[in-house]
Design a protein around this motif. Sequence first.
Motif, PDB file in Angstrom:
ATOM      1  N   UNK A  43     -44.459  17.958 -20.343  1.00 24.33           N
ATOM      2  CA  UNK A  43     -44.377  16.498 -20.289  1.00 24.33           C
ATOM      3  C   UNK A  43     -44.592  16.161 -18.898  1.00 24.33           C
ATOM      4  N   UNK A  44     -43.767  16.805 -17.707  1.00 21.21           N
ATOM      5  CA  UNK A  44     -44.005  16.645 -16.382  1.00 21.21           C
ATOM      6  C   UNK A  44     -45.569  17.005 -15.944  1.00 21.21           C
ATOM      7  N   UNK A  45     -46.254  17.934 -16.488  1.00 21.02           N
ATOM      8  CA  UNK A  45     -47.435  18.151 -16.160  1.00 21.02           C
ATOM      9  C   UNK A  45     -48.534  17.058 -16.760  1.00 21.02           C
ATOM     10  N   UNK A  46     -48.267  16.760 -18.010  1.00 19.38           N
ATOM     11  CA  UNK A  46     -49.102  15.893 -18.516  1.00 19.38           C
ATOM     12  C   UNK A  46     -48.782  14.347 -18.514  1.00 19.38           C
ATOM     13  N   UNK A  89     -52.002  12.438 -10.414  1.00 17.67           N
ATOM     14  CA  UNK A  89     -51.410  11.360 -11.305  1.00 17.67           C
ATOM     15  C   UNK A  89     -49.836  11.697 -11.820  1.00 17.67           C
ATOM     16  N   UNK A  90     -49.737  13.082 -12.392  1.00 18.15           N
ATOM     17  CA  UNK A  90     -48.349  13.542 -12.555  1.00 18.15           C
ATOM     18  C   UNK A  90     -47.451  13.520 -11.392  1.00 18.15           C
ATOM     19  N   UNK A  91     -48.051  14.094 -10.317  1.00 22.13           N
ATOM     20  CA  UNK A  91     -47.146  14.236  -9.123  1.00 22.13           C
ATOM     21  C   UNK A  91     -46.556  12.826  -8.819  1.00 22.13           C
ATOM     22  N   UNK A 135     -40.057   8.888 -10.288  1.00 21.37           N
ATOM     23  CA  UNK A 135     -38.922   9.324 -11.199  1.00 21.37           C
ATOM     24  C   UNK A 135     -37.606  10.057 -10.495  1.00 21.37           C
ATOM     25  N   UNK A 136     -38.117  11.007  -9.653  1.00 16.86           N
ATOM     26  CA  UNK A 136     -37.239  11.593  -8.666  1.00 16.86           C
ATOM     27  C   UNK A 136     -36.641  10.749  -7.707  1.00 16.86           C
ATOM     28  N   UNK A 137     -37.423   9.924  -7.065  1.00 15.00           N
ATOM     29  CA  UNK A 137     -36.869   9.088  -6.277  1.00 15.00           C
ATOM     30  C   UNK A 137     -35.912   7.941  -6.670  1.00 15.00           C
ATOM     31  N   UNK A 138     -36.330   7.378  -7.629  1.00 15.69           N
ATOM     32  CA  UNK A 138     -35.293   6.354  -8.300  1.00 15.69           C
ATOM     33  C   UNK A 138     -34.028   7.072  -8.668  1.00 15.69           C
ATOM     34  N   UNK A 139     -34.055   8.283  -9.484  1.00 15.00           N
ATOM     35  CA  UNK A 139     -32.715   8.682  -9.884  1.00 15.00           C
ATOM     36  C   UNK A 139     -31.966   9.395  -8.696  1.00 15.00           C
TER      37      UNK A 139
END
Length: 148
Positions: A41-44, A62-64, A70-74
């Motif tokens: 899921x993370x890669x795609x 794009x995935x990064x 997501x990481x920044x928000x959480x």
Amino acid sequence: MELTVYLAGQIHDDWRETAKKKAMEKELPIQFFEPMTNHDRSDHIGEEILGEQPNAIFKDEAASALNNLRTNVLMHKSDIVIALFGDQYKQWNAAMDVGAATALNKPLILVRPESLHHPAKEMANQAQVVVENLDQAMEAIAYIFQKK
């Protein structure tokens, strides 16, 4: 009081489930956030949201971007970050997450075995607490809730 803890660091084993179990055993009032641990899921995700990319580099970019969002928000919503730096997997995620926690001025508990003192020394320097295992990390958090 309830704390929100972001479980950062290596993503290829079940250490997060172990941390959650240890917190439940101690009856700690903690809500957990974590990175996307479903590797496919993370890669795609970039192509799932933005559409097919012209090559693997653009697909990764794009995935990064979406994973970093997501990481920044959480992480931003978290009170504490626990970053696990282990010896079994490549540790780019742990190093990146420590940098993000530091940039966001989040209290950081770094979990790393003593044998990895040298390769994790810069990350350790950024942490408020460095421990060798998850039991110690949960004890550090439990201490926050102790009244006497």
